[in-house]
Design an enzyme around this catalytic site. Structure first.
Site: not given
Length: 413
Positions: A149, A267, A392, A153-154
């Site tokens: 958003e 993962d 990511e 983010g992170s």
């Protein structure tokens, strides 16, 4: 015993894809970049070709980003065994990215939305949301993963897209940004919260289907790199989502486990993203290596030429270290072993090593590296690579993930 070898079948797969990347993908890479997209006709041919050779999840090993099967689907004849699927994926992703990383992001299929549906969805949800991807002869289809958003983010715990129960439906309101294939996706896995104060405990994951009233596409981003891939803004205004689209069902959110299972997507995807970065970094490294061999007398014992050779050696060393870390994380995933730390290590190593490879390559090639028409691929790789230390999970986030697993008793991270 530690074994970093790959099977003859995987080696053949890698060589086949490398040939395709060299002869078909790379010659069109700059045109796709300038057009801000890859033609659907090419993607259709690619999907059909891969399917004829065992399917994207088999012969091409890109099930993490392209087509994926549901657990109830019969395996495609000739497909890789599950115990080697992730290693085959990272091998394939590196080679395809050596040609053009944007292609992987454009591939039809569930995309990053696939892993949370597969790991968290009910059997009925898996069948319903995966079945459209089994046959794309009547048109290409995509899925997407909508988490980021404008203000989260992170910091995933900070999402503000809201969800509230209303009888047999949930009402969603909010805005998502930087969503790969979000605009053209048949459905998006959308994360929302029942109460921001609850943090991750309040999160829910929904499959929001295209055409749902109130669900719309905002702007399509103009990006510095990976221009051929679509990155969209999504807007949710009183979107009514049926209970059947709550991923895993309400009971799975009685604890944090439901959300954490969905988050385990990373993962599996972080080693794939790491391998994509390595593919770009390797392309720049090989380009600079060949340029130096053709233009510099490296055999002469002069400081300038020795420095160039030493810089190339450093680049190759770091890329190889990142590749081994990525293979290790993928091997752990194939063997159903915890790999969160290793996945983050591979992502952090690969992003930084490949950024450095692109910078060094431009410096070694000098003015020709950025200005000469014949060297525009190097400039493109330089633009493309930066995001691999951001999406990511940024490099900083990866180091936090690693630290938490190195020091599980510390609460300061």
């Amino acid at each position: 015993m530690i074994d970093f070898s790959i099977s003859s079948r995987q080696r053949d797969l890698r060589d086949m894809i490398h040939g395709f990347a060299r002869n078909v993908i790379r010659p069109q890479s700059l045109a796709w970049d300038r057009a801000h997209g890859i033609p659907d006709e090419f993607l259709s041919r690619f999907v059909m070709m891969a399917a004829s050779m065992g399917g994207p999840a088999g012969a091409w090993g890109v099930q993490g980003l392209g087509a994926a099967t549901s657990e109830g689907e019969k395996p495609v004849e000739g497909a890789k065994k599950a115990s080697t699927a992730m290693v085959s994926t990272v091998l394939s992703a590196e080679e395809l990215s050596w040609g053009d990383a944007a292609l992987l992001l454009c591939l039809p299929g569930p995309g990053l939305g696939g892993p949370p549906v597969r790991s968290t969805g009910t059997p009925e949800q898996k069948e319903r949301f995966f079945s459209p991807f089994r046959d794309m002869s009547q048109g290409l289809k995509w899925g997407a993963y909508a988490l980021t958003e404008p203000s989260a983010g992170s910091d995933v715990a900070g999402i503000r897209t809201s969800c509230r129960r209303d009888g047999s439906h949930w009402i969603l309101n909010g805005r998502k940004c930087f969503i790969t294939n979000g605009g053209r996706a048949s459905w998006n896995v959308v994360f929302a919260t029942v109460d921001p104060a609850l943090g991750r405990a309040g999160h829910r994951a929904f499959v929001v289907e295209k055409g749902t009233p109130g669900f719309s596409v905002g702007k399509i981003e103009e990006k510095m790199g990976l221009r051929a891939s679509e990155t969209a803004e999504l807007v949710l205004e009183d979107v009514r989502v049926p209970n059947e689209n709550l991923l895993g069902g309400e009971e799975s959110y009685a604890s944090k486990e439901g959300f954490m299972t969905a988050m385990k997507t990373f993962d599996n995807t972080r080693p794939i993203v790491a391998s994509m970065a390595i593919g770009i970094g390797r392309a720049a490294y090989e380009y600079a290596r060949d340029f130096a061999a053709s233009n510099y007398a490296l055999a002469r014992h002069t400081p300038r030429y020795s420095a160039i050779a030493e810089r190339l050696a450093r680049i190759g060393q770091k890329l190889e270290a990142a590749r081994m870390a990525t293979w290790h994380a993928a091997w752990l995933a194939d063997n159903e072993k915890p790999n969160a730390k290793e996945a983050s290590m591979s992502k952090a190593l690969a992003g930084q090593a490949s950024i450095r490879a692109c910078i060094e390559a431009i410096e070694i090639c000098g003015v020709e590296g950025t200005l000469a028409k014949d060297h525009q691929l190097l400039e493109k790789w330089f633009r493309d690579i930066k995001v691999y230390d951001i999406f990511e999970g940024t490099g900083q986030i990866q180091r936090i993930v690693i630290s938490k697993r190195l020091f599980p008793d510390l609460k300061s991270f």
